[in-house]
Design an enzyme around this catalytic site. Structure first.
Site, mmCIF file in Angstrom:
data_model
loop_
_atom_site.group_PDB
_atom_site.id
_atom_site.type_symbol
_atom_site.label_atom_id
_atom_site.label_comp_id
_atom_site.label_asym_id
_atom_site.label_seq_id
_atom_site.Cartn_x
_atom_site.Cartn_y
_atom_site.Cartn_z
ATOM 1 N N THR A 131 -6.224 2.747 -5.410
ATOM 2 C CA THR A 131 -5.980 1.324 -5.183
ATOM 3 C C THR A 131 -6.830 0.444 -6.093
ATOM 4 O OG1 THR A 131 -5.325 1.655 -2.872
ATOM 5 C CG2 THR A 131 -6.105 -0.534 -3.475
ATOM 6 N N ASP A 145 0.993 0.118 -5.138
ATOM 7 C CA ASP A 145 -0.219 0.427 -5.903
ATOM 8 C C ASP A 145 -0.251 1.861 -6.421
ATOM 9 O OD1 ASP A 145 -0.547 1.442 -3.330
ATOM 10 O OD2 ASP A 145 -2.695 1.050 -3.261
ATOM 11 N N HIS A 146 0.273 2.806 -5.653
ATOM 12 C CA HIS A 146 0.287 4.209 -6.095
ATOM 13 C C HIS A 146 1.218 5.002 -5.201
ATOM 14 C CE1 HIS A 146 -2.338 5.072 -2.664
ATOM 15 N NE2 HIS A 146 -3.144 4.115 -3.084
ATOM 16 N N HIS A 191 -0.662 3.521 4.740
ATOM 17 C CA HIS A 191 -1.668 4.326 4.043
ATOM 18 C C HIS A 191 -1.742 5.703 4.685
ATOM 19 C CE1 HIS A 191 -5.445 5.602 2.244
ATOM 20 N NE2 HIS A 191 -5.502 4.494 1.523
ATOM 21 N N GLU A 193 0.816 -1.210 0.000
ATOM 22 C CA GLU A 193 0.000 0.000 0.000
ATOM 23 C C GLU A 193 0.855 1.267 0.000
ATOM 24 O OE1 GLU A 193 -2.712 2.724 -0.149
ATOM 25 O OE2 GLU A 193 -3.348 0.628 -0.201
#
Length: 718
Positions: free
Chosen positions: A318, A495-496, A436, A274
């Site tokens: 996500t 994911d990013h 996150h 994440e």
């Protein structure tokens, strides 16, 4: 007895006063106000009693208090446009309609932790069927209290305990009342948009819409979504897919014989890191590695590590990454494809592809199943199992969670009891969440120094990343002891981005620069992509690629034919791979040039270039932009038109039957128990039904300081 009589007498006196007030001063207006208050009250109470909306802070609490009011006023004000008894019955009818919608959502939420959608109501999905079959089991007698006020109001009108206002109200008053409801709705939306940017466009989760805007507003929003989806689907035709299939076939690259099929038949662990950015690899704070375990894994001789790999997500963040990773389809330009189209669309997804080749497929996530519409989308993707929050007893303990689910160490440790029961070979996707935004971790779990950029959000980022790194090490240590490591392929991806462009001064300090350019910000879009397997020829690969390329690259290694699949990514292992990376907003990166935020740069040097002064750039930019625009448009057409429903070209792939999947905990655990008998290839079955969970070692203080017992997920030999 006397006390009871006194209370009854007091109620009668109170009712006489209320009735007198209503009778002598605009009876219909008072009846309208009474209904608004009643609708607001029961909605607000049930927000807290039956839904888990997660309202935090004074703004969200205020919006939760406010949002039932606007639509209650708008709907009930319709009664003000009529006179006599009809106006009263109309008010009662709209009270009943709103109550019925609330009642239905309470029942549905209790079973599926989500709100009813138009798609669910209008389809014969397995979700709807299961709800109908279990309605008797999930309903509580207290649920009917929602209709108590409606019953009382009906009786009061029928038995003429209310004075009927024959004259009604002036039309001007009725119009102003309706306008008041609309104004309050706009006020609600304005405050909500300030607190949660992109609320309607990103569509994180239905809980967010209800929390910020209200249950009735959610129904309207979902109806618009469903209408747009239906219209796009109606306009689509097989010829649209044929054109795209032709384009995709022309983009197909030859397999790399050095890698093709070398990992065939192995288990696959897809580990979702994440918000994890590439710069964290080998990054140090005060001389200490942020991610020592991932660094070692990254540099292992049996790990293929791509250091020019970019995230390509849009507003879906996500969920966009998952769409690309599972399907090689881009996310949408606005919103989340999983939320808007995941329930009803046809997909040719990795879980289904592997499942039809003998794999057991499972997704693991320590948050509610409905987030990003995973509970429905994963059925469309073809997952046999989805282990979500309901499967993790520790998820209900506040200090065991961060904002988006279980802390990673607890999540991965608790997931092991399900991993050991999966028949082999299996495909398991594990979604971590601790790293996150806003990168906040309790002191007991912090053993790494924060950075000192002065930006509180950014400075905690390395601490949660370090925690994720430790979690990964604990998982791999267990897998080695349980005998799963050597027979598995590990795919790790970020994911990013974790740190957004809104933190440029902090980014500059992290990179050791005075200020950052758009080139630096483009580099900050890099995320890790690693593939590790015993015997795999690894190394640092400088090929330029993105998340859209993950699926074809993995299928190459697994030896799965993909000639007929509609994929917009390309096999990064192919010797013919060129390395064009489209971003969702139309920018792009190639090995020679990149376009980012409307500026062009030399990819290798970072020097800014312009179309007027660089002849080579002009040619590259024209060709690349045309390709990027086309591939994004074609991918959007596949999703919004549900074009894969027309695909009949594949003899070795069958469309997913979503009705065969059920992710309720009781069903999932029963399937696992049965699988130990019908397909005894799991670690548990091979270990004579003796659990290996005691091999999992974690230093997390939450589990080490509390009694941690196995729940009904364990399969014993009894």
């Amino acid at each position: 007895m006397l006390t009871l009589l006194k209370k009854v007498t007091n109620l009668k006196i109170l009712w006489r006063k209320i009735k007198q007030t209503m009778d002598t001063s605009a009876p219909l207006v008072w009846f309208f106000v009474l209904n608004v208050v009643l609708v607001w009250f029961k909605t607000f109470v049930n927000y807290h009693m039956n839904f888990n909306l997660g309202a935090e802070g004074s703004v969200q609490q205020f919006l939760l208090f406010l949002n039932p009011i606007p639509t209650a006023i708008i709907f009930l004000s319709i009664a003000l446009y009529f006179r006599g008894a009809l106006s009263y019955w109309i008010a009662i009818a709209f009270n009943f309609i709103q109550s019925l919608w609330l009642f239905a959502n309470i029942l549905y939420y209790r079973e599926f932790s989500d709100f009813l959608s138009m798609g669910i109501l209008g389809s014969g999905s397995s979700t709807g069927n299961n709800l109908g079959k279990s309605i008797a089991a999930i309903i509580h007698w207290s649920d009917y209290m929602i209709f108590l006020d409606v019953v009382i109001l009906v009786l009061l009108v029928v038995f003429k305990q209310l004075t009927i206002d024959r004259k009604g109200v002036q039309k001007r008053f009725a119009i102003l009342t309706t306008v008041l409801g609309v104004v309050l709705m706009l006020v609600d939306y304005g405050i909500a948009s300030t607190d949660r940017t992109g609320l309607l466009t990103r569509s994180f989760d239905n809980n967010y819409i209800v929390k910020y805007l209200g249950l009735n507003e959610y129904a309207a929003f979902n109806a618009v979504q469903t209408y747009n989806q239906t219209e796009s689907r109606k306009r689509a035709k097989p010829a649209d897919l044929n054109k795209i299939k032709q384009f995709v076939s022309q983009q197909k690259l030859p397999d790399n014989i050095q890698y093709y099929g070398t990992q065939k038949g192995k288990n696959v662990f897809m580990i979702h890191l994440e918000s994890f950015q590439q710069f964290l690899i080998d990054y140090k704070v005060e001389g200490k590695e942020v991610t020592p375990n991932l660094n070692k894994f990254y540099h292992d001789q049996h790990t293929l590590s791509f250091d020019n790999f970019y995230n390509q997500v849009g507003q879906g963040k996500t969920s966009d990454a998952e769409m690309m990773q599972e399907n090689s389809l881009y996310g949408l330009s606005t919103g989340s494809a999983m939320v808007k189209y995941g329930t009803n669309n046809t997909f040719e997804s990795l879980p289904a592809i592997l499942n039809q080749r003998g794999y057991t497929t499972a997704a693991f996530h320590g948050d509610v199943a409905s987030f990003w519409n995973r509970d429905n989308t994963y059925k469309s993707f073809g997952y046999n199992y989805f282990f979500s929050k309901a499967y993790y007893p520790n998820a209900n303990k506040p200090n065991f969670n961060v904002g988006y689910g279980l802390k990673d160490k607890i999540f991965l440790q608790d997931s092991a009891k399900y991993i050991e029961q999966l028949p082999q070979p299996f495909y398991a996707k594990l979604l971590t969440v601790t790293n996150h935004y806003p990168y906040d971790l309790d002191k007991e779990n912090i053993d790494f120094p924060a950075t000192t950029t002065g930006d509180k959000t950014v400075d905690g980022y390395v601490q949660t990343a370090h925690y994720l790194d430790q979690s990964f090490a604990e998982l791999t240590d267990y897998l080695k002891k349980a005998g799963l490591y050597d027979n598995s392929v590990f795919v790790l991806y970020g994911d990013h981005y974790g740190i957004s462009e809104n933190h440029q001064p902090a980014i500059a300090k992290l990179l050791g620069k005075d200020k950052v350019t758009n080139y630096d910000l483009a580099q900050f879009q890099k995320v890790p992509f690693m593939i590790h397997a015993n015997g795999l020829k690894g190394g640092i690969d400088h090929t330029y690629g993105g998340e859209i390329d993950m699926l074809p690259t993995l299928l190459d290694l697994l030896g799965v034919p993909d000639d007929q699949l509609t994929m917009f990514g390309r096999d990064m292992l192919s010797t013919k791979y060129e390395g064009v990376v489209p971003f969702r907003d139309g920018d792009w990166v190639t090995p020679t040039y990149m376009k980012y935020n409307n500026q062009y740069f030399n990819t290798k040097t970072g020097d800014q270039v312009t179309l007027d002064t660089d002849v080579d750039l002009k040619k590259t930019a024209t060709e690349t932009q045309a390709y990027v625009d086309k591939v994004l448009a074609y991918s959007d057409s596949v999703i919004t038109g549900d074009l894969l429903r027309f695909d009949t070209s594949r003899a070795d792939f069958h469309k997913v039957n979503k009705k065969t999947f059920d992710y309720k905990k009781s069903v999932g655990l029963a399937k696992l128990r049965e699988a130990q008998k019908t397909n005894p290839s799991s670690v548990l079955a091979k270990n004579n039904n003796k659990s290996t969970i005691d091999l999992y070692k974690t230093d997390t203080p939450e589990l080490n300081s509390s009694t941690h017992t196995n729940d009904d997920a364990s399969v014993s030999s009894k």
